[in-house]
Design a protein around this motif. Sequence first.
Motif, PDB file in Angstrom:
ATOM      1  N   GLU A  10     -10.272   2.016  -0.537  1.00  0.00           N
ATOM      2  CA  GLU A  10      -9.972   3.439  -0.240  1.00  0.00           C
ATOM      3  C   GLU A  10     -10.557   3.811   1.104  1.00  0.00           C
ATOM      4  OE1 GLU A  10      -7.939   5.402  -1.970  1.00  0.00           O
ATOM      5  OE2 GLU A  10      -7.605   3.652  -3.191  1.00  0.00           O
ATOM      6  N   LYS A  50       0.835  -1.201   0.000  1.00  0.00           N
ATOM      7  CA  LYS A  50       0.000   0.000   0.000  1.00  0.00           C
ATOM      8  C   LYS A  50       0.868   1.249   0.000  1.00  0.00           C
ATOM      9  CE  LYS A  50      -4.092   2.166   1.976  1.00  0.00           C
ATOM     10  NZ  LYS A  50      -3.947   3.207   1.001  1.00  0.00           N
ATOM     11  N   ASP A  98      -2.819   4.060 -13.554  1.00  0.00           N
ATOM     12  CA  ASP A  98      -3.113   2.639 -13.715  1.00  0.00           C
ATOM     13  C   ASP A  98      -2.182   1.758 -12.868  1.00  0.00           C
ATOM     14  OD1 ASP A  98      -4.550   0.495 -14.705  1.00  0.00           O
ATOM     15  OD2 ASP A  98      -3.416   0.383 -16.578  1.00  0.00           O
ATOM     16  N   GLU A 106      -5.046 -10.082  -8.886  1.00  0.00           N
ATOM     17  CA  GLU A 106      -4.821  -8.660  -8.639  1.00  0.00           C
ATOM     18  C   GLU A 106      -5.188  -8.344  -7.190  1.00  0.00           C
ATOM     19  OE1 GLU A 106      -5.910  -4.249 -10.376  1.00  0.00           O
ATOM     20  OE2 GLU A 106      -6.362  -6.014 -11.590  1.00  0.00           O
ATOM     21  N   SER A 109      -6.255  -5.613  -4.456  1.00  0.00           N
ATOM     22  CA  SER A 109      -6.859  -4.273  -4.426  1.00  0.00           C
ATOM     23  C   SER A 109      -6.780  -3.717  -3.014  1.00  0.00           C
ATOM     24  CB  SER A 109      -8.310  -4.321  -4.901  1.00  0.00           C
ATOM     25  OG  SER A 109      -9.058  -5.166  -4.051  1.00  0.00           O
ATOM     26  N   LYS A 161      -1.235  -1.112 -10.544  1.00  0.00           N
ATOM     27  CA  LYS A 161      -1.790  -2.435 -10.242  1.00  0.00           C
ATOM     28  C   LYS A 161      -0.784  -3.246  -9.452  1.00  0.00           C
ATOM     29  CE  LYS A 161      -4.953  -2.837 -14.066  1.00  0.00           C
ATOM     30  NZ  LYS A 161      -5.322  -3.563 -15.263  1.00  0.00           N
TER      31      LYS A 161
END
Length: 122
Positions: free
Chosen positions: A122, A16, A29, A117, A119, A31
Amino acid sequence: MTQTHTIDATTHSQLKAIVDAALERRADDVKVLDLSGVSSTLDFFVIATATAGLQLNAVQENVKQKAMEAGLPRPTVEGPSERWLLMAFGASIVVHLMTREAREYYDLEGLWSDAREVSFAE
């Protein structure tokens, strides 16, 4: 079938920190790919798009600083070129900073399409 594993809290916060550092310098972008289920030698790729030159360097410097503050070792840097810069934080996290053209050409997401992926809410 790929296996997924739980990312420990330290690694999650380090990833993070890298993502946030790239976004602070306006990388696009961004990732994170979890390669642990598809590679025997790599754990995570962070891939981000930046324009050549000054922005690529600004993103690199911010990622390096924030990653080290989060407890990662000083990265080894390969490149740097005007199109692609690779930062390796040991074998566990590899950051690819690429121009849009290089990212489309090398298509790391396609090459590692079996990776999960990661994530960050937020």
